[in-house]
Design an enzyme around this catalytic site. Structure first.
Site, PDB file in Angstrom:
ATOM      1  N   VAL A 185      18.976  14.043 -32.122  1.00  0.00           N
ATOM      2  CA  VAL A 185      19.524  13.162 -33.121  1.00  0.00           C
ATOM      3  C   VAL A 185      18.970  11.748 -32.782  1.00  0.00           C
ATOM      4  CG1 VAL A 185      21.654  12.254 -34.503  1.00  0.00           C
ATOM      5  CG2 VAL A 185      21.477  14.407 -33.250  1.00  0.00           C
ATOM      6  N   CYS A 186      18.685  11.273 -31.142  1.00  0.00           N
ATOM      7  CA  CYS A 186      17.857  10.104 -30.874  1.00  0.00           C
ATOM      8  C   CYS A 186      16.407   9.961 -31.885  1.00  0.00           C
ATOM      9  CB  CYS A 186      18.221   9.633 -29.594  1.00  0.00           C
ATOM     10  SG  CYS A 186      20.001   9.684 -29.060  1.00  0.00           S
ATOM     11  N   ASP A 187      16.071  11.117 -31.588  1.00  0.00           N
ATOM     12  CA  ASP A 187      14.529  11.606 -31.593  1.00  0.00           C
ATOM     13  C   ASP A 187      14.546  10.768 -33.608  1.00  0.00           C
ATOM     14  OD1 ASP A 187      11.360  13.031 -31.004  1.00  0.00           O
ATOM     15  OD2 ASP A 187      11.834  13.014 -33.265  1.00  0.00           O
TER      16      ASP A 187
END
Length: 166
Positions: free
Chosen positions: A59-61
């Site tokens: 999700v951060c990516d």
């Protein structure tokens, strides 16, 4: 404070909750070259601050890639992604993923940003996923504390808030 969970477990957020209308708190984080960066480093610009637990997660990516794409069309807007990742890891990740429109910053040294914006997860010493828009006069115009750390933020609302900021 905002109620936040991480993988379904409640976490304790350290620091003061930031709200729309507040003066943006100052902070000191590290750039990929280990130089210090503060809120004042981008004074006079609109800032989109994207906060992620770690760039090396799905999700951060995706969040960082999305704002990297959007940044190209936002004009005089500084897009900052802040995490607890080490500056060296951030630099490697950006290079490997072609991230050029977002400045990645590390809060690992002092958790200055995490405490100032109320996003430091005490149990994990990671930052809770959140979005802040700060206008050119250092006023907070948009805040999203994502209620579950593994969920995506509201990208469209954040981009719209940037477009409305002065």
């Amino acid at each position: 404070m905002a109620d936040v969970t991480f993988k379904g477990n409640p976490v304790t957020l350290v620091g003061q909750e930031v709200k729309v209308g507040d003066s943006a708190p100052n902070f000191t984080v590290l750039a990929n070259d280990l130089s210090e960066v503060t809120l004042d480093s981008s004074k006079g610009q609109i800032r989109l601050i994207s906060v992620v637990p770690s760039l090396d997660t799905g999700v951060c990516d995706a969040q960082t890639r999305r704002f990297n794409e959007e940044a190209a069309n936002l004009g005089n807007v500084k897009v900052l992604t802040i995490s607890m990742d080490l500056p060296f890891a951030q630099k490697r990740w950006c290079g490997a993923n072609g991230i050029e429109n977002v400045q990645t910053l590390s809060d690992h040294r002092d958790a200055s940003f995490g405490k100032a914006y109320g996003v430091l997860m005490e149990e994990l010493r990671l930052l809770a996923r959140s979005i802040f828009v700060v206008d050119s006069n250092d006023k907070v115009t948009y805040v999203e504390y994502v209620s579950e750390g593994t969920n995506h933020p509201n990208y469209e609302a954040a981009i719209e808030a940037v477009k409305q900021a002065k």
